[in-house]
Design a protein around this motif. Structure first.
Motif, PDB file in Angstrom:
ATOM      1  N   VAL A  65     -68.616  72.520 -12.270  1.00  0.00           N
ATOM      2  CA  VAL A  65     -67.640  72.891 -13.301  1.00  0.00           C
ATOM      3  C   VAL A  65     -66.345  73.375 -12.656  1.00  0.00           C
ATOM      4  CG1 VAL A  65     -67.113  74.519 -15.162  1.00  0.00           C
ATOM      5  CG2 VAL A  65     -69.355  73.419 -15.059  1.00  0.00           C
ATOM      6  N   LEU A  66     -66.464  74.239 -11.681  1.00  0.00           N
ATOM      7  CA  LEU A  66     -65.286  74.795 -11.007  1.00  0.00           C
ATOM      8  C   LEU A  66     -64.412  73.682 -10.439  1.00  0.00           C
ATOM      9  CD1 LEU A  66     -63.591  77.085  -9.821  1.00  0.00           C
ATOM     10  CD2 LEU A  66     -65.194  77.194  -7.902  1.00  0.00           C
ATOM     11  N   GLY A  67     -65.030  72.763  -9.714  1.00  0.00           N
ATOM     12  CA  GLY A  67     -64.264  71.688  -9.100  1.00  0.00           C
ATOM     13  C   GLY A  67     -63.681  70.725 -10.113  1.00  0.00           C
ATOM     14  N   ALA A  68     -64.480  70.363 -11.128  1.00  0.00           N
ATOM     15  CA  ALA A  68     -64.043  69.362 -12.102  1.00  0.00           C
ATOM     16  C   ALA A  68     -62.874  69.854 -12.948  1.00  0.00           C
ATOM     17  CB  ALA A  68     -65.219  68.969 -12.997  1.00  0.00           C
ATOM     18  N   ILE A  69     -63.000  71.053 -13.517  1.00  0.00           N
ATOM     19  CA  ILE A  69     -61.936  71.515 -14.415  1.00  0.00           C
ATOM     20  C   ILE A  69     -60.699  71.934 -13.635  1.00  0.00           C
ATOM     21  CG2 ILE A  69     -63.616  72.208 -16.161  1.00  0.00           C
ATOM     22  CD1 ILE A  69     -63.124  75.112 -15.434  1.00  0.00           C
ATOM     23  N   TYR A 106     -52.231  60.698 -19.993  1.00  0.00           N
ATOM     24  CA  TYR A 106     -52.199  61.799 -19.021  1.00  0.00           C
ATOM     25  C   TYR A 106     -53.539  62.532 -18.973  1.00  0.00           C
ATOM     26  CZ  TYR A 106     -47.135  61.544 -18.233  1.00  0.00           C
ATOM     27  OH  TYR A 106     -45.866  61.143 -17.881  1.00  0.00           O
ATOM     28  N   VAL A 107     -54.086  62.822 -20.150  1.00  0.00           N
ATOM     29  CA  VAL A 107     -55.363  63.536 -20.210  1.00  0.00           C
ATOM     30  C   VAL A 107     -56.483  62.679 -19.638  1.00  0.00           C
ATOM     31  CG1 VAL A 107     -57.139  64.416 -21.780  1.00  0.00           C
ATOM     32  CG2 VAL A 107     -54.749  65.032 -22.143  1.00  0.00           C
ATOM     33  N   GLY A 108     -56.508  61.400 -20.007  1.00  0.00           N
ATOM     34  CA  GLY A 108     -57.566  60.518 -19.529  1.00  0.00           C
ATOM     35  C   GLY A 108     -57.583  60.383 -18.020  1.00  0.00           C
ATOM     36  N   VAL A 140     -73.211  64.109 -19.411  1.00  0.00           N
ATOM     37  CA  VAL A 140     -72.015  63.263 -19.382  1.00  0.00           C
ATOM     38  C   VAL A 140     -71.034  63.682 -20.477  1.00  0.00           C
ATOM     39  CG1 VAL A 140     -71.151  60.921 -19.744  1.00  0.00           C
ATOM     40  CG2 VAL A 140     -73.182  61.296 -18.340  1.00  0.00           C
ATOM     41  N   ALA A 141     -71.551  63.917 -21.683  1.00  0.00           N
ATOM     42  CA  ALA A 141     -70.693  64.330 -22.796  1.00  0.00           C
ATOM     43  C   ALA A 141     -69.987  65.644 -22.473  1.00  0.00           C
ATOM     44  CB  ALA A 141     -71.520  64.460 -24.072  1.00  0.00           C
ATOM     45  N   THR A 142     -70.732  66.590 -21.913  1.00  0.00           N
ATOM     46  CA  THR A 142     -70.149  67.891 -21.582  1.00  0.00           C
ATOM     47  C   THR A 142     -69.054  67.749 -20.535  1.00  0.00           C
ATOM     48  OG1 THR A 142     -72.207  69.060 -22.085  1.00  0.00           O
ATOM     49  CG2 THR A 142     -70.625  70.193 -20.669  1.00  0.00           C
ATOM     50  N   MET A 143     -69.311  66.959 -19.486  1.00  0.00           N
ATOM     51  CA  MET A 143     -68.324  66.787 -18.426  1.00  0.00           C
ATOM     52  C   MET A 143     -67.061  66.120 -18.945  1.00  0.00           C
ATOM     53  SD  MET A 143     -69.377  68.212 -15.674  1.00  0.00           S
ATOM     54  CE  MET A 143     -68.160  67.522 -14.554  1.00  0.00           C
ATOM     55  N   VAL A 144     -67.209  65.123 -19.807  1.00  0.00           N
ATOM     56  CA  VAL A 144     -66.042  64.456 -20.382  1.00  0.00           C
ATOM     57  C   VAL A 144     -65.235  65.442 -21.229  1.00  0.00           C
ATOM     58  CG1 VAL A 144     -65.277  62.703 -22.028  1.00  0.00           C
ATOM     59  CG2 VAL A 144     -67.031  62.145 -20.338  1.00  0.00           C
ATOM     60  N   VAL A 145     -65.931  66.253 -22.013  1.00  0.00           N
ATOM     61  CA  VAL A 145     -65.251  67.197 -22.906  1.00  0.00           C
ATOM     62  C   VAL A 145     -64.502  68.271 -22.113  1.00  0.00           C
ATOM     63  CG1 VAL A 145     -65.633  69.051 -24.588  1.00  0.00           C
ATOM     64  CG2 VAL A 145     -66.727  66.834 -24.913  1.00  0.00           C
ATOM     65  N   ILE A 146     -65.161  68.893 -21.129  1.00  0.00           N
ATOM     66  CA  ILE A 146     -64.519  70.010 -20.429  1.00  0.00           C
ATOM     67  C   ILE A 146     -63.390  69.536 -19.524  1.00  0.00           C
ATOM     68  CG2 ILE A 146     -66.561  71.463 -20.581  1.00  0.00           C
ATOM     69  CD1 ILE A 146     -67.131  70.917 -17.663  1.00  0.00           C
ATOM     70  N   THR A 147     -63.523  68.348 -18.923  1.00  0.00           N
ATOM     71  CA  THR A 147     -62.410  67.844 -18.109  1.00  0.00           C
ATOM     72  C   THR A 147     -61.230  67.450 -19.000  1.00  0.00           C
ATOM     73  OG1 THR A 147     -63.488  65.660 -18.059  1.00  0.00           O
ATOM     74  CG2 THR A 147     -63.786  67.093 -16.140  1.00  0.00           C
ATOM     75  N   SER A 148     -61.520  66.905 -20.171  1.00  0.00           N
ATOM     76  CA  SER A 148     -60.446  66.566 -21.113  1.00  0.00           C
ATOM     77  C   SER A 148     -59.767  67.828 -21.633  1.00  0.00           C
ATOM     78  CB  SER A 148     -61.000  65.753 -22.291  1.00  0.00           C
ATOM     79  OG  SER A 148     -61.551  64.527 -21.853  1.00  0.00           O
ATOM     80  N   LEU A 149     -60.578  68.851 -21.911  1.00  0.00           N
ATOM     81  CA  LEU A 149     -60.028  70.122 -22.388  1.00  0.00           C
ATOM     82  C   LEU A 149     -59.054  70.708 -21.376  1.00  0.00           C
ATOM     83  CD1 LEU A 149     -59.902  72.659 -24.176  1.00  0.00           C
ATOM     84  CD2 LEU A 149     -62.051  73.414 -23.120  1.00  0.00           C
ATOM     85  N   PHE A 150     -59.446  70.726 -20.107  1.00  0.00           N
ATOM     86  CA  PHE A 150     -58.578  71.356 -19.108  1.00  0.00           C
ATOM     87  C   PHE A 150     -57.453  70.440 -18.673  1.00  0.00           C
ATOM     88  CE2 PHE A 150     -61.730  74.558 -19.141  1.00  0.00           C
ATOM     89  CZ  PHE A 150     -61.042  75.699 -18.767  1.00  0.00           C
ATOM     90  N   ALA A 151     -57.617  69.144 -18.828  1.00  0.00           N
ATOM     91  CA  ALA A 151     -56.479  68.259 -18.616  1.00  0.00           C
ATOM     92  C   ALA A 151     -55.429  68.528 -19.693  1.00  0.00           C
ATOM     93  CB  ALA A 151     -56.928  66.798 -18.665  1.00  0.00           C
ATOM     94  N   GLY A 152     -55.887  68.725 -20.932  1.00  0.00           N
ATOM     95  CA  GLY A 152     -54.967  69.077 -22.019  1.00  0.00           C
ATOM     96  C   GLY A 152     -54.277  70.402 -21.767  1.00  0.00           C
ATOM     97  N   ALA A 248     -61.125  70.959 -27.323  1.00  0.00           N
ATOM     98  CA  ALA A 248     -60.426  69.874 -26.635  1.00  0.00           C
ATOM     99  C   ALA A 248     -59.529  69.112 -27.602  1.00  0.00           C
ATOM    100  CB  ALA A 248     -61.439  68.929 -25.987  1.00  0.00           C
ATOM    101  N   VAL A 249     -60.035  68.853 -28.813  1.00  0.00           N
ATOM    102  CA  VAL A 249     -59.253  68.132 -29.820  1.00  0.00           C
ATOM    103  C   VAL A 249     -58.027  68.954 -30.224  1.00  0.00           C
ATOM    104  CG1 VAL A 249     -59.262  67.247 -32.183  1.00  0.00           C
ATOM    105  CG2 VAL A 249     -61.226  66.827 -30.691  1.00  0.00           C
ATOM    106  N   ILE A 250     -58.212  70.256 -30.408  1.00  0.00           N
ATOM    107  CA  ILE A 250     -57.094  71.132 -30.800  1.00  0.00           C
ATOM    108  C   ILE A 250     -56.035  71.172 -29.708  1.00  0.00           C
ATOM    109  CG2 ILE A 250     -56.442  73.523 -31.263  1.00  0.00           C
ATOM    110  CD1 ILE A 250     -59.139  73.852 -32.675  1.00  0.00           C
ATOM    111  N   VAL A 251     -56.470  71.316 -28.455  1.00  0.00           N
ATOM    112  CA  VAL A 251     -55.520  71.384 -27.338  1.00  0.00           C
ATOM    113  C   VAL A 251     -54.732  70.083 -27.227  1.00  0.00           C
ATOM    114  CG1 VAL A 251     -55.334  71.468 -24.825  1.00  0.00           C
ATOM    115  CG2 VAL A 251     -56.767  73.121 -26.015  1.00  0.00           C
ATOM    116  N   MET A 252     -55.412  68.944 -27.396  1.00  0.00           N
ATOM    117  CA  MET A 252     -54.708  67.664 -27.314  1.00  0.00           C
ATOM    118  C   MET A 252     -53.740  67.496 -28.483  1.00  0.00           C
ATOM    119  SD  MET A 252     -57.730  65.140 -25.891  1.00  0.00           S
ATOM    120  CE  MET A 252     -56.661  63.701 -25.922  1.00  0.00           C
TER     121      MET A 252
END
Length: 267
Positions: A65-69, A106-108, A140-152, A248-252
């Motif tokens: 989590v630390l590295g990904a986000i 950008y987020v993707g 997989v779903a969790t990783m996609v969501v949290i990386t998208s959230l922090f990209a946003g 994640a949806v709200i941030v985007m």
């Protein structure tokens, strides 16, 4: 159907970090070798098992989590700020792309970097301890969501920052400390008092680390500390994932709005 402009922007953002592996992929790999060597091997031999898992295995999800986000946030914030700093982001803004397409590109791309780094950390961890995935789809779903959230969040950071020091402060002095206090190196069940658990639950990183740990190891602190009423306790990881997805949806959506009004883009 994805537009040509969207594919071009997404490809450009991907190539921006793929072409510099020494700056994007090697640092987290080396850093996590040190984490696993020091916290996992040296200290792990002196620490009893946590929740039935060897200590080195227990910390793997948190380090992922630390590295990904961190990398998802860093990639998005730097890309936006660098584009503002060198004024080439105006070409993107004047293109026929919609604001939604810009933000998703950008987020993707930033989420992809975070996911790749997460995989690298998992591979490094596999060198130290056997790892099996208990709930692959959930993971997989969790990783996609949290990386998208922090990209946003990284996009917001890139728009707000006034110099490169601001980006460093956001990542190193806000994001990383929150992760370290997000039950990466310990379990919430080790606390003696309810107020300690409740205080920890105010940290959003707890839910991210716990969700990845549930997907990887099949164990959830949130089930153990019963944040939901008894009959519904086992649904805690799903509730966490739902809340993170909503975030994640709200941030985007905020990102799209900031692009639309030109906040930080036209200074």
């Amino acid at each position: 159907m994805l537009s040509v402009g969207f594919r071009a922007l997404f490809r450009r953002e991907i190539l921006r970090f793929v072409r510099r592996p020494k700056n994007t992929f090697m640092p987290p790999a080396i850093t996590n070798v040190l984490y696993f060597a020091v916290f996992g091997v040296i200290l792990g031999n002196r620490i009893d098992q946590i929740a039935g898992f060897d200590y080195i295995l227990f910390i793997v999800p948190g380090l992922i989590v630390l590295g990904a986000i961190s990398n998802a946030f860093e990639n998005a914030s730097f890309s936006i700020f660098h584009g503002r700093w060198n004024e080439y982001i105006h070409e993107t803004l004047t293109s026929p792309l919609s604001y939604v397409e810009m933000v998703v590109a950008y987020v993707g791309a930033s989420a992809v970097r975070g996911l790749v780094v997460g995989v690298i950390i998992a591979v490094v961890g596999r060198l130290f301890v056997p790892i099996s995935i208990e709930h692959g789809l959930f993971l997989v779903a969790t990783m996609v969501v949290i990386t998208s959230l922090f990209a946003g969040l990284g996009i917001i950071g890139g728009l707000v920052a006034r110099d490169f020091d601001d980006l460093t402060v956001m990542n190193q002095f806000i994001l990383r400390p929150l992760v370290f206090f997000g039950a990466v190196f310990y379990s919430l069940e080790t606390f003696d008092y309810a107020w300690q658990v409740n205080l920890s639950l105010l940290n959003p990183m707890v839910y991210m680390v716990d969700s990845v740990r549930f997907g990887l190891l099949g164990y959830s602190d949130l089930i153990g500390v019963s944040i939901l009423p008894g009959p519904y306790a086992d649904f805690a990881p799903l509730v966490s994932l739902g809340v993170l997805t909503t975030g994640a949806v709200i941030v985007m959506a905020i990102d799209v709005y900031l692009f639309k009004i030109g906040y930080g883009l036209t200074d």
